[in-house]
Design a protein around this motif. Structure first.
Motif, PDB file in Angstrom:
ATOM      1  N   VAL A  10      11.607  -7.568  -0.831  1.00 63.11           N
ATOM      2  CA  VAL A  10      10.202  -7.986  -0.890  1.00 63.11           C
ATOM      3  C   VAL A  10      10.080  -9.504  -0.824  1.00 63.11           C
ATOM      4  N   HIS A  14       7.238  -8.225   4.188  1.00 65.63           N
ATOM      5  CA  HIS A  14       6.061  -7.607   3.574  1.00 65.63           C
ATOM      6  C   HIS A  14       5.917  -6.137   3.943  1.00 65.63           C
ATOM      7  N   TYR A  16       7.092  -3.714   2.493  1.00 63.93           N
ATOM      8  CA  TYR A  16       6.902  -2.926   1.273  1.00 63.93           C
ATOM      9  C   TYR A  16       5.432  -2.612   1.048  1.00 63.93           C
ATOM     10  N   ARG A  17       4.549  -3.518   1.463  1.00 66.24           N
ATOM     11  CA  ARG A  17       3.108  -3.284   1.298  1.00 66.24           C
ATOM     12  C   ARG A  17       2.663  -2.074   2.109  1.00 66.24           C
ATOM     13  N   ASP A  18       3.164  -1.965   3.331  1.00 63.81           N
ATOM     14  CA  ASP A  18       2.840  -0.816   4.177  1.00 63.81           C
ATOM     15  C   ASP A  18       3.366   0.469   3.536  1.00 63.81           C
ATOM     16  N   LEU A  20       3.910   1.081   0.338  1.00 61.76           N
ATOM     17  CA  LEU A  20       3.103   1.424  -0.834  1.00 61.76           C
ATOM     18  C   LEU A  20       1.755   2.019  -0.431  1.00 61.76           C
ATOM     19  N   ARG A  21       1.135   1.463   0.598  1.00 62.48           N
ATOM     20  CA  ARG A  21      -0.153   1.993   1.069  1.00 62.48           C
ATOM     21  C   ARG A  21      -0.009   3.411   1.612  1.00 62.48           C
ATOM     22  N   HIS A  46       6.021  -5.945  -7.971  1.00 63.62           N
ATOM     23  CA  HIS A  46       5.324  -5.476  -6.768  1.00 63.62           C
ATOM     24  C   HIS A  46       5.192  -3.960  -6.754  1.00 63.62           C
TER      25      HIS A  46
END
Length: 96
Positions: A10, A14, A16-18, A20-21, A46
């Protein structure tokens, strides 16, 4: 139920954001390869939204000298545990 695999730190990506979403309420996230850097403080923050569903691969933690620094909130599994997670879930999604 899906198993999401994250192999990027992380700190450097980024993606990881995708991941998590895209996760459902009963999905798991397994940190592998450089993704295990996300298992140590402060980066583990995060993943606070998926407490109890965040895993890290022991062999990757060990190879990076991070096993002792792994946050208590992260469930550490070995290769056998990885296989068990894949058997418990309907499909696996890789985030690279």
């Amino acid at each position: 139920m899906q198993l999401h695999l994250l192999n990027r730190s992380v700190a450097s990506s980024h993606v990881y954001r995708d991941a998590l979403r895209a996760m459902g309420d009963d999905d798991y996230l397994l940190l592998i390869e450089d993704g295990v850097y996300g298992a140590v403080a402060p980066l583990v923050e995060h993943f606070s939204s998926i407490a109890g569903r965040l895993f890290a691969l022991r062999e990757d933690l060990e190879s990076r000298g991070l096993e002792e620094r792994c946050a208590e909130s992260v469930i550490v599994v070995d290769t056998e545990g990885f296989v068990q997670l894949t058997e418990e879930t309907e499909r696996t999604v890789s985030w690279f």
